[in-house]
Write an enzyme that holds these catalytic residues in place. Sequence first.
Site, mmCIF file in Angstrom:
data_model
loop_
_atom_site.group_PDB
_atom_site.id
_atom_site.type_symbol
_atom_site.label_atom_id
_atom_site.label_comp_id
_atom_site.label_asym_id
_atom_site.label_seq_id
_atom_site.Cartn_x
_atom_site.Cartn_y
_atom_site.Cartn_z
ATOM 1 N N ASP A 1 -152.353 139.827 26.171
ATOM 2 C CA ASP A 1 -153.850 140.695 26.536
ATOM 3 C C ASP A 1 -153.578 142.223 26.296
ATOM 4 O O ASP A 1 -152.699 142.607 25.434
ATOM 5 C CB ASP A 1 -154.554 140.312 27.811
ATOM 6 C CG ASP A 1 -155.847 140.874 27.936
ATOM 7 O OD1 ASP A 1 -156.974 140.018 27.288
ATOM 8 O OD2 ASP A 1 -156.169 142.051 28.310
ATOM 9 N N TYR B 1 -160.636 149.686 27.744
ATOM 10 C CA TYR B 1 -161.069 149.538 26.547
ATOM 11 C C TYR B 1 -161.912 150.638 25.627
ATOM 12 O O TYR B 1 -161.857 150.855 24.625
ATOM 13 C CB TYR B 1 -162.303 148.597 26.651
ATOM 14 C CG TYR B 1 -161.845 147.118 27.036
ATOM 15 C CD1 TYR B 1 -161.381 146.752 28.282
ATOM 16 C CD2 TYR B 1 -161.833 145.919 25.992
ATOM 17 C CE1 TYR B 1 -161.136 145.428 28.645
ATOM 18 C CE2 TYR B 1 -161.441 144.816 26.450
ATOM 19 C CZ TYR B 1 -161.043 144.496 27.723
ATOM 20 O OH TYR B 1 -160.571 143.306 28.095
ATOM 21 N N HIS C 1 -155.273 131.748 27.728
ATOM 22 C CA HIS C 1 -155.102 133.265 27.914
ATOM 23 C C HIS C 1 -154.171 133.815 29.011
ATOM 24 O O HIS C 1 -153.696 134.855 28.832
ATOM 25 C CB HIS C 1 -156.339 133.955 27.849
ATOM 26 C CG HIS C 1 -156.620 135.355 27.873
ATOM 27 N ND1 HIS C 1 -156.022 135.985 26.493
ATOM 28 C CD2 HIS C 1 -156.502 136.326 28.643
ATOM 29 C CE1 HIS C 1 -156.346 137.154 26.893
ATOM 30 N NE2 HIS C 1 -156.477 137.566 28.163
#
Lengths: 431, 448
Positions: free
Chosen positions: B235, B374, B426
Amino acid sequence: MRELSSLPNRRQLLAATAAAGALSLLPAGLANAAEGDAIRPFTFHASQTAIDELRRRIAATRWPEKETVADSSQGVPLATMQELARYWATDYDWHKAEAKLNALPQFITVLDGLDIHFIHVRSKHPNALPLVITHGWPGSILEQIKLIGPLTDPTAHGGKAEDAFDVVIPSMPGYGFSGKPTSPGWGPERMARAWPELMKRLGYTRYVAQGGDWGAFVVDQMGLQAPAGLLAIHTNMPATVPTDVDKALLAGSPAPSGLSAEEQRAYEQLVRTFKQVDYARLMASRPQTLYGIADSPVGLAAWLLDHNDADGQPAAAVATALNRTASATGELTRDEILDNITLYWLTNTGVSASRLYWEYKGGFFNAKGVKIPVAVTVFPGEQYEAPRSWTERAYPKLIHYNRVEKGGHFAAWEQPMIFVQELRAAFRSLR
Amino acid sequence: MSGLDSKIGRRHRHAPAALAGAVAMVLSTAAARAETMSPAPTGIGTVAQASVSSNLGDTSIRPFRIQVSDEALADLRRRLATTKWPQRETVTDASQGVQLATMQKLARYWHTEYDWRKVEARLNALPQFTTSIDGIDIHFIHVRSKHPNALPVIITHGWPGSIIEQLKIIDPLADPTAHGGQAEDAFDVVIPSLPGYGLSGQPTTTGWDPQHIARAWVELMRRLGYTRFVAQGGDWGDAVSEQMALQAPPELLGVHTNMPATVPDDIAKALQFGEPAPSGLSVDEKKAYDQLDYFYKHGLAYAQEMSNRPQTLYGIEDSPIGLAAWMLDHDIRSYELIARVFDGQSEGLTRDDILDNVTLYWLTNTAVSSARLYWENKLAFFAPKGITIPVAVSVFPDEIYAAPRSWAEKAFPKLIHYNKLDKGGHFAAWEQPMTFVQELQVAFRSLR
């Protein structure tokens, strides 16, 4: 306790039914089978418990840290939210909005299995043109209430008797006082089928329809379905984008060659808009994940405030309104912004309203192929200013096209008098 | 000042110094300058970990412990008990988002059975430190192996993760002989909290993108005295580790990633335009294409919202259930796994694992500050970055996409390890810790 008021022009009396909870809403579907086409009078009274609870939650808000920029490029700024929260938890009075609403004849009727709430005001003038007006997201019927007096009673507002309208303003499914769908399928297409049934039930055999935002999708769909009785539509967010332009937009390509200056400008506005619709993407794919806007009033308020217009995100018109405590000319005020947000809060419709994005699978601003008469008003602060050229192609029976000087995405709410004048002019030829 | 004399390797010494707010960091008195960044009128959400060092030249490494106030835990329970719920989804699956039944089971467990103190004790049993890098206090776990010649590894978590994701792998990595491994596979383990995450400080200015974090990590490793080390991540941890690899400081021997950026340009373009898969793809490539296509069409919106409007997410800072749902909805496979866990099925994660992580976000008030990464990031997530140093890849089948060997070989010309695992998604380190540890042991063997 649910409270039913006796309204002068109500059509049928409903047997009193108690409903528990903060709202005086009839549970969706109640009395459905028994009453068929019944139209029940409706008023809304938020309980003091619900108001106190809202204030308690606002006062107990847990805040994030301040954004790391000096503008709104990361979202609704902390200072904006804190000032709004301070006012919302202290001086703001929902009961004023409630009184305004309850002064209007409101009803609920079951359409296609769902309770639909609507305002219905008949004009005193004979031959008034019936008009159904549909709001959008993050709006509600509160966007339109300033239009009602001037539309139904033009002679009291500088107009002529022959411009009078009978006005019907429904709450969309999942919004405000309408029922919340419990199964999928309530997209704009289905609303477009329900509204003609509503108009028929009200006894109207010829009428027009108006909408912006989701309301524009609904009226475009009505225009496509062309039910008997629908003479024309008016839209303040027309879907006019030609196929090649739409393709270029979706692909993030440069504008197709050969655009006029006006078209080029519209293209650039659309490019900007598509960069400001992450909220829409989220609601279109994962509306149920937004538990935070159901549980947190400030979370809900920020989410609703962050809708863009041509001049900003949050919409410049809304950001400006947050600093406007009163307006003699009907321009948007802080109280009106909070009335709308509080309506979402009290009806717990943050998530159910979002679900409309999930329901809709079609294109956004692409021309839909409407063949019936269409009237268009272009407001400069809308997502894009639809060029006349595209509008003429999208709506071959264009009966009205006008670019006005002021107003944006929430045109009826921001500039009610301009909006009313547009509707009068738009539909004059159809009377 | 006690903070200045706590040198590398010294285990957590802790002078008790209570700080106001939810999270009291017990550390050197130097930390008393930790500023309260939250303007919360109630004071409940006070973030004690956000501190901006007043002295940029301060390279001290200060021991750290976390101790949450009873009041903060009571406030969390109160909020959970008074959650205002939305109506149920109108479908019978997860296609509209995190399902109401899952959230209500989670809320019940969180409110009645969950005990934060357990994970707090686990954290405080580990040597934790903070040090100021570029003006931000960086929190990290640092466990040295007892084995000489242990290979130092810096492991970076992602969103919606935290150091909680990596707790299970620390001991097997640092002490392999106690876990069926060999002494020569031992690692010295450094696990930092990303800026804006968990117990690290929250940036108050822009610029903390993956490139900046990558530079900071190299500085951290240098500060710890390491002259040769490796990096690992998934990630955001992948983005950071790959940027470290791109910057290629001389001390960095190689990186391992469990979410490699390998998607070729033509594939990325086809995905962007929603086109059908290009012809001539192998079975693995087609599968990867389909996984990415699904993610871009149905699962990317949360990332886009955080990329553009992180500050608008007031609801996840104010509502624990809002925060939990937002975090659960990272990718469909992990969500399905988590939903099964709350249905009572046994999986690689437990209810406590999931809530430890969510509760850490809640107590540190980092929902929005973590989302801001982000916004900071301008890199294409899955595009090859042009790394030329050695790279090791482990492919877990339920990751957002399972990177095919063909793409990995093109993206990483010095691919020293590529392995496809049978199970895991994940949150690989969290969910399949022993597999993950074995992968790291094998991946880096050639670099020792």
